[in-house]
Design a protein around this motif. Structure first.
Motif, mmCIF file in Angstrom:
data_model
loop_
_atom_site.group_PDB
_atom_site.id
_atom_site.type_symbol
_atom_site.label_atom_id
_atom_site.label_comp_id
_atom_site.label_asym_id
_atom_site.label_seq_id
_atom_site.Cartn_x
_atom_site.Cartn_y
_atom_site.Cartn_z
ATOM 1 N N PRO A 174 20.607 -10.934 -57.974
ATOM 2 C CA PRO A 174 20.908 -11.481 -56.637
ATOM 3 C C PRO A 174 20.871 -13.005 -56.662
ATOM 4 C CG PRO A 174 19.285 -9.709 -56.499
ATOM 5 C CD PRO A 174 19.447 -10.026 -57.954
ATOM 6 N N TYR A 175 21.725 -13.608 -55.880
ATOM 7 C CA TYR A 175 21.779 -15.075 -55.854
ATOM 8 C C TYR A 175 20.624 -15.606 -55.009
ATOM 9 C CZ TYR A 175 23.429 -19.825 -55.299
ATOM 10 O OH TYR A 175 23.521 -21.195 -55.313
ATOM 11 N N ASP A 176 19.676 -16.258 -55.678
ATOM 12 C CA ASP A 176 18.555 -16.854 -54.953
ATOM 13 C C ASP A 176 18.298 -18.292 -55.385
ATOM 14 O OD1 ASP A 176 17.631 -16.402 -57.485
ATOM 15 O OD2 ASP A 176 16.019 -15.027 -56.912
ATOM 16 N N GLY A 177 19.152 -18.816 -56.275
ATOM 17 C CA GLY A 177 19.030 -20.208 -56.681
ATOM 18 C C GLY A 177 17.958 -20.480 -57.713
ATOM 19 N N THR A 178 17.307 -19.441 -58.236
ATOM 20 C CA THR A 178 16.224 -19.656 -59.201
ATOM 21 C C THR A 178 16.677 -19.479 -60.644
ATOM 22 O OG1 THR A 178 15.541 -17.330 -59.044
ATOM 23 C CG2 THR A 178 14.510 -18.899 -57.520
ATOM 24 N N ALA A 179 17.877 -18.956 -60.870
ATOM 25 C CA ALA A 179 18.357 -18.729 -62.234
ATOM 26 C C ALA A 179 18.792 -20.045 -62.866
ATOM 27 C CB ALA A 179 19.518 -17.741 -62.224
ATOM 28 N N HIS A 180 18.503 -20.193 -64.156
ATOM 29 C CA HIS A 180 18.855 -21.391 -64.905
ATOM 30 C C HIS A 180 19.766 -21.020 -66.072
ATOM 31 C CE1 HIS A 180 16.019 -23.836 -62.630
ATOM 32 N NE2 HIS A 180 15.119 -22.878 -62.799
ATOM 33 N N PRO A 181 20.511 -21.983 -66.615
ATOM 34 C CA PRO A 181 21.504 -21.671 -67.650
ATOM 35 C C PRO A 181 20.946 -20.943 -68.867
ATOM 36 C CG PRO A 181 21.835 -23.889 -66.826
ATOM 37 C CD PRO A 181 20.565 -23.393 -66.210
ATOM 38 N N THR A 182 19.713 -21.229 -69.223
ATOM 39 C CA THR A 182 19.160 -20.597 -70.420
ATOM 40 C C THR A 182 18.616 -19.194 -70.159
ATOM 41 O OG1 THR A 182 17.043 -21.700 -69.972
ATOM 42 C CG2 THR A 182 18.574 -22.806 -71.483
ATOM 43 N N ASP A 183 18.542 -18.782 -68.898
ATOM 44 C CA ASP A 183 17.969 -17.473 -68.585
ATOM 45 C C ASP A 183 18.827 -16.344 -69.140
ATOM 46 O OD1 ASP A 183 15.973 -18.804 -67.291
ATOM 47 O OD2 ASP A 183 16.763 -18.470 -65.273
ATOM 48 N N ALA A 184 20.137 -16.395 -68.877
ATOM 49 C CA ALA A 184 21.017 -15.334 -69.357
ATOM 50 C C ALA A 184 21.116 -15.354 -70.878
ATOM 51 C CB ALA A 184 22.408 -15.466 -68.733
ATOM 52 N N LEU A 185 21.125 -16.542 -71.470
ATOM 53 C CA LEU A 185 21.165 -16.626 -72.935
ATOM 54 C C LEU A 185 19.924 -15.992 -73.548
ATOM 55 C CD1 LEU A 185 22.626 -20.145 -73.825
ATOM 56 C CD2 LEU A 185 23.617 -17.905 -74.283
ATOM 57 N N ALA A 186 18.795 -16.122 -72.865
ATOM 58 C CA ALA A 186 17.577 -15.494 -73.367
ATOM 59 C C ALA A 186 17.699 -13.974 -73.344
ATOM 60 C CB ALA A 186 16.378 -15.941 -72.534
ATOM 61 N N ARG A 187 18.450 -13.436 -72.382
ATOM 62 C CA ARG A 187 18.644 -11.985 -72.327
ATOM 63 C C ARG A 187 19.559 -11.510 -73.446
ATOM 64 N NH1 ARG A 187 20.059 -13.466 -66.936
ATOM 65 N NH2 ARG A 187 18.224 -13.531 -65.585
ATOM 66 N N PHE A 188 20.495 -12.353 -73.855
ATOM 67 C CA PHE A 188 21.464 -11.969 -74.888
ATOM 68 C C PHE A 188 21.267 -12.819 -76.142
ATOM 69 C CE2 PHE A 188 23.562 -11.346 -70.711
ATOM 70 C CZ PHE A 188 23.675 -9.968 -70.737
ATOM 71 N N TRP A 189 20.015 -13.028 -76.511
ATOM 72 C CA TRP A 189 19.732 -13.898 -77.648
ATOM 73 C C TRP A 189 20.266 -13.313 -78.956
ATOM 74 C CZ3 TRP A 189 16.906 -12.090 -81.732
ATOM 75 C CH2 TRP A 189 16.130 -10.947 -81.514
ATOM 76 N N GLN A 190 20.334 -11.964 -79.046
ATOM 77 C CA GLN A 190 20.865 -11.374 -80.275
ATOM 78 C C GLN A 190 22.326 -11.758 -80.475
ATOM 79 O OE1 GLN A 190 19.481 -9.649 -77.750
ATOM 80 N NE2 GLN A 190 18.051 -8.078 -78.476
#
Length: 216
Positions: A174-190
């Motif tokens: 959900p859009y709450d303004g707390t997500a940062h660019p590195t957050d999604a990359l951390a989920r797909f680090w593999q």
């Protein structure tokens, strides 16, 4: 030229790799710099998160281009004749761009099966989703295009949590303004690890093959 000014063998292959990588990086960052300049002229000033996203996107793009450059360098080193090397490069490009995604779609029907019908038990749905996620991860890792698309999208969209290429399904937080660019990359680090290490692996193969060549 090598006879006029002899150099070590490893300097030749390393120079070719560094020169190609520098050229690719220059093109990517120059294009993004022009785009950023246009935004500034129009009065659009990116914030810190946007700049980080642009930087991560640029690095992912360079890594993606470096993969195919390293692949071409490896093939040209391993295959002795230019004609055969060109043919092998075309076949390899076809395998990565068309055959791997097609094989993934076929494997989805054969291994995973069809989507659960309404009324299916939660356990069966869970098993189906587990098999689908595993297959999607494997196919994405072996498909440079899909892997790059996933890493690039995760860099530009921090809320991304899932990207199912085989079903075309995308999940966001959900859009709450707390997500940062590195957050999604951390989920797909593999996937990011595969994207950034694959060019180095290919260069290592090319380096070893060139060291063993009989250069005349």
């Amino acid at each position: 030229m090598l006879l006029v000014r002899p150099v070590f063998r490893d300097e030749i292959i390393t120079g070719k790799a560094l020169g190609g990588l520098l050229a690719l990086a220059t093109l990517v960052f120059a294009g993004l710099a022009v785009s950023l300049g246009i935004l500034l002229v129009d009065g659009i000033v990116p914030d810190t998160d946007a700049l980080v996203s642009i930087l991560l996107f640029a690095l992912a793009t360079v890594a993606f281009l470096a993969f195919y450059f390293s692949l071409a360098l490896t093939i040209s080193t391993v295959v002795p004749r230019t004609g055969k090397a060109f043919l092998c490069a075309l076949v390899t490009f076809f395998i990565f761009t068309a055959l791997v995604p097609t094989a993934g779609a076929v494997a989805k029907d054969v291994v995973v099966g069809g989507s659960p019908l309404p009324g299916t038990s939660p356990d069966e749905r869970g098993d189906y989703q587990t098999r689908l996620d595993l297959l999607n991860s494997v196919v994405t890792a072996f498909s440079p295009q899909w892997n790059y698309e996933l890493v690039a999208k995760s860099a530009l969209e921090p809320r991304l949590t899932a990207y199912q290429f085989l079903e075309g399904h995308i999940t966001h937080l959900p859009y709450d303004g707390t997500a940062h660019p590195t957050d999604a990359l951390a989920r797909f680090w593999q996937n990011a690890l595969v994207l950034f290490t694959a060019p180095f692996v290919l260069f290592g193969i090319a380096y070893l093959a060139f060291q063993r060549m009989d250069v005349r």
